[in-house]
Motif scaffolding. Sequence first.
Motif, mmCIF file in Angstrom:
data_model
loop_
_atom_site.group_PDB
_atom_site.id
_atom_site.type_symbol
_atom_site.label_atom_id
_atom_site.label_comp_id
_atom_site.label_asym_id
_atom_site.label_seq_id
_atom_site.Cartn_x
_atom_site.Cartn_y
_atom_site.Cartn_z
ATOM 1 N N GLU A 45 12.118 -17.418 -7.010
ATOM 2 C CA GLU A 45 11.768 -18.452 -7.989
ATOM 3 C C GLU A 45 10.524 -19.236 -7.546
ATOM 4 O O GLU A 45 9.621 -19.487 -8.328
ATOM 5 N N THR A 46 10.506 -19.595 -6.273
ATOM 6 C CA THR A 46 9.343 -20.317 -5.750
ATOM 7 C C THR A 46 8.107 -19.428 -5.773
ATOM 8 O O THR A 46 6.998 -19.876 -6.091
ATOM 9 N N TYR A 47 8.291 -18.168 -5.467
ATOM 10 C CA TYR A 47 7.183 -17.208 -5.492
ATOM 11 C C TYR A 47 6.575 -17.110 -6.878
ATOM 12 O O TYR A 47 5.357 -17.172 -7.052
ATOM 13 N N ILE A 48 7.439 -16.974 -7.889
ATOM 14 C CA ILE A 48 6.969 -16.865 -9.286
ATOM 15 C C ILE A 48 6.258 -18.156 -9.711
ATOM 16 O O ILE A 48 5.201 -18.129 -10.340
ATOM 17 N N LEU A 49 6.860 -19.294 -9.313
ATOM 18 C CA LEU A 49 6.280 -20.585 -9.676
ATOM 19 C C LEU A 49 4.885 -20.776 -9.065
ATOM 20 O O LEU A 49 3.954 -21.205 -9.733
ATOM 21 N N LEU A 50 4.757 -20.418 -7.796
ATOM 22 C CA LEU A 50 3.456 -20.533 -7.139
ATOM 23 C C LEU A 50 2.415 -19.598 -7.757
ATOM 24 O O LEU A 50 1.241 -19.953 -7.896
ATOM 25 N N SER A 51 2.858 -18.411 -8.123
ATOM 26 C CA SER A 51 1.936 -17.444 -8.743
ATOM 27 C C SER A 51 1.435 -17.963 -10.081
ATOM 28 O O SER A 51 0.238 -17.876 -10.402
ATOM 29 N N ILE A 52 2.367 -18.499 -10.882
ATOM 30 C CA ILE A 52 1.971 -19.054 -12.187
ATOM 31 C C ILE A 52 1.018 -20.236 -12.007
ATOM 32 O O ILE A 52 -0.007 -20.336 -12.680
ATOM 33 N N LEU A 53 1.360 -21.110 -11.066
ATOM 34 C CA LEU A 53 0.524 -22.280 -10.800
ATOM 35 C C LEU A 53 -0.861 -21.862 -10.322
ATOM 36 O O LEU A 53 -1.883 -22.443 -10.699
ATOM 37 N N SER A 54 -0.894 -20.852 -9.502
ATOM 38 C CA SER A 54 -2.155 -20.343 -8.980
ATOM 39 C C SER A 54 -3.022 -19.776 -10.098
ATOM 40 O O SER A 54 -4.228 -20.011 -10.165
ATOM 41 N N PHE A 55 -2.383 -19.036 -10.990
ATOM 42 C CA PHE A 55 -3.107 -18.425 -12.113
ATOM 43 C C PHE A 55 -3.660 -19.504 -13.054
ATOM 44 O O PHE A 55 -4.810 -19.425 -13.499
ATOM 45 N N ILE A 56 -2.855 -20.518 -13.348
ATOM 46 C CA ILE A 56 -3.297 -21.614 -14.225
ATOM 47 C C ILE A 56 -4.472 -22.366 -13.600
ATOM 48 O O ILE A 56 -5.441 -22.706 -14.270
ATOM 49 N N THR A 57 -4.361 -22.604 -12.279
ATOM 50 C CA THR A 57 -5.454 -23.296 -11.573
ATOM 51 C C THR A 57 -6.740 -22.502 -11.657
ATOM 52 O O THR A 57 -7.828 -23.051 -11.873
ATOM 53 N N TYR A 58 -6.631 -21.184 -11.502
ATOM 54 C CA TYR A 58 -7.804 -20.321 -11.589
ATOM 55 C C TYR A 58 -8.444 -20.398 -12.982
ATOM 56 O O TYR A 58 -9.666 -20.478 -13.122
ATOM 57 N N LEU A 59 -7.574 -20.370 -14.022
ATOM 58 C CA LEU A 59 -8.090 -20.460 -15.392
ATOM 59 C C LEU A 59 -8.817 -21.788 -15.630
ATOM 60 O O LEU A 59 -9.879 -21.831 -16.264
ATOM 61 N N ILE A 60 -8.251 -22.873 -15.125
ATOM 62 C CA ILE A 60 -8.875 -24.193 -15.280
ATOM 63 C C ILE A 60 -10.249 -24.222 -14.626
ATOM 64 O O ILE A 60 -11.224 -24.733 -15.177
ATOM 65 N N ILE A 61 -10.313 -23.629 -13.412
ATOM 66 C CA ILE A 61 -11.589 -23.589 -12.701
ATOM 67 C C ILE A 61 -12.617 -22.786 -13.481
ATOM 68 O O ILE A 61 -13.778 -23.199 -13.633
ATOM 69 N N ARG A 62 -12.189 -21.640 -14.029
ATOM 70 C CA ARG A 62 -13.113 -20.783 -14.775
ATOM 71 C C ARG A 62 -13.601 -21.456 -16.050
ATOM 72 O O ARG A 62 -14.768 -21.350 -16.420
ATOM 73 N N ILE A 63 -12.705 -22.171 -16.725
ATOM 74 C CA ILE A 63 -13.053 -22.789 -18.009
ATOM 75 C C ILE A 63 -13.933 -24.023 -17.829
ATOM 76 O O ILE A 63 -14.917 -24.214 -18.544
ATOM 77 N N PHE A 64 -13.600 -24.854 -16.851
ATOM 78 C CA PHE A 64 -14.266 -26.150 -16.718
ATOM 79 C C PHE A 64 -15.312 -26.215 -15.601
ATOM 80 O O PHE A 64 -15.823 -27.282 -15.295
ATOM 81 N N ARG A 65 -15.650 -25.099 -15.025
ATOM 82 C CA ARG A 65 -16.557 -25.155 -13.880
ATOM 83 C C ARG A 65 -17.954 -25.613 -14.281
ATOM 84 O O ARG A 65 -18.681 -26.178 -13.464
ATOM 85 N N TYR A 66 -18.366 -25.399 -15.559
ATOM 86 C CA TYR A 66 -19.694 -25.828 -15.991
ATOM 87 C C TYR A 66 -19.744 -27.308 -16.357
ATOM 88 O O TYR A 66 -20.802 -27.884 -16.506
#
Length: 336
Positions: free
Chosen positions: A305-326
């Motif tokens: 459960e923690t593994y899945i949660l961290l993976s999802i959180l990691s993916f969301i963080t990556y998307l935020i960085i990609r979208i708002f980096r400019y």
Amino acid sequence: MADIYKDEAFFGRREELKKIIANALLGKNTLIIGKRGVGKSTLIDQAISILNGSIHRIDISPGVLAHEFKDLRLAQRLRSAWQNEIKTLKIELLKTKSTIFNDIIETLYKNNDLNDTEELVSISPDGTITVQVKNAPSVVVKSLTAKNYIVFIDDLESASSQMIEFIINLVRSSITVIATTSEIQDSKKIKHLTAQFEKIELKEFDKQTTQEMINYITQKYLPHAPKDIATFLKNEVERISKGNPTIIKSLFAQAIAQKHLTEEEIKKLRALEEREYINLGPFFAILIGSITIVKILQIGLENRETYILLSILSFITYLIIRIFRYFLLFKPQRKR
């Protein structure tokens, strides 16, 4: 840099200027007709300056004026104007009626030319002047007549019905009126009024006068412009303005406001733009992935459960960085 719109350099119109001054001194009401921007207001401002003695033009001296129009009265009357025995008053009809009469009365009061002062003007203990506009028209007409004023009126076409009545009273009282208009309105009062005026029609500058004005402005306001740019600008202004002096000034004002770049400056800007950017996206993706793996190893692989949660959180963080980096923290930086 001086304001180009306040430049008082005068071009062409010398014959019209002489005619306006002669008519004003001989008591002939005159209406100057022309399209907007052709220089009607500038023309009457020049006439006022000459009559007030603040500008002395060689070709509008008393002797020359009298000789040209074959009327000796002109020489004496121009000298009288310079000695303040003949006075001028300019009325701008684009203002409200109360503002117009306030300005007129204050001018007459300061010149000590206002009749029935107590009836129109009151002064408070702090020195503030208050004008009673209600009775102003009749008193103003009486004062202007008594003190030998020539009245210049700008933008006659914008006059309200009340101001038309006032101007009619000026003419009836034998006050000389010089007015400008871009058109004669189709009303009985206006037609009746303007029928008593000699008409002077102003057209756009001819080619020679247009070029004189353009060359003067270029030399004064763009002295350091590269020769090819200056030539191109002068040709374009001449083509677009079609001899309208207001348009000429407007086009040059826009050119002056622009930043003129040299060829060397343009090359430097292009070289700067052609530099490569460092793409920080992969760096942050690897960083987030590494942090996720470390956390999973710390917690243990059996905690799914923690593994899945961290993976999802990691993916969301990556998307935020990609979208708002400019827009936020991760705008790519130029190579140094």
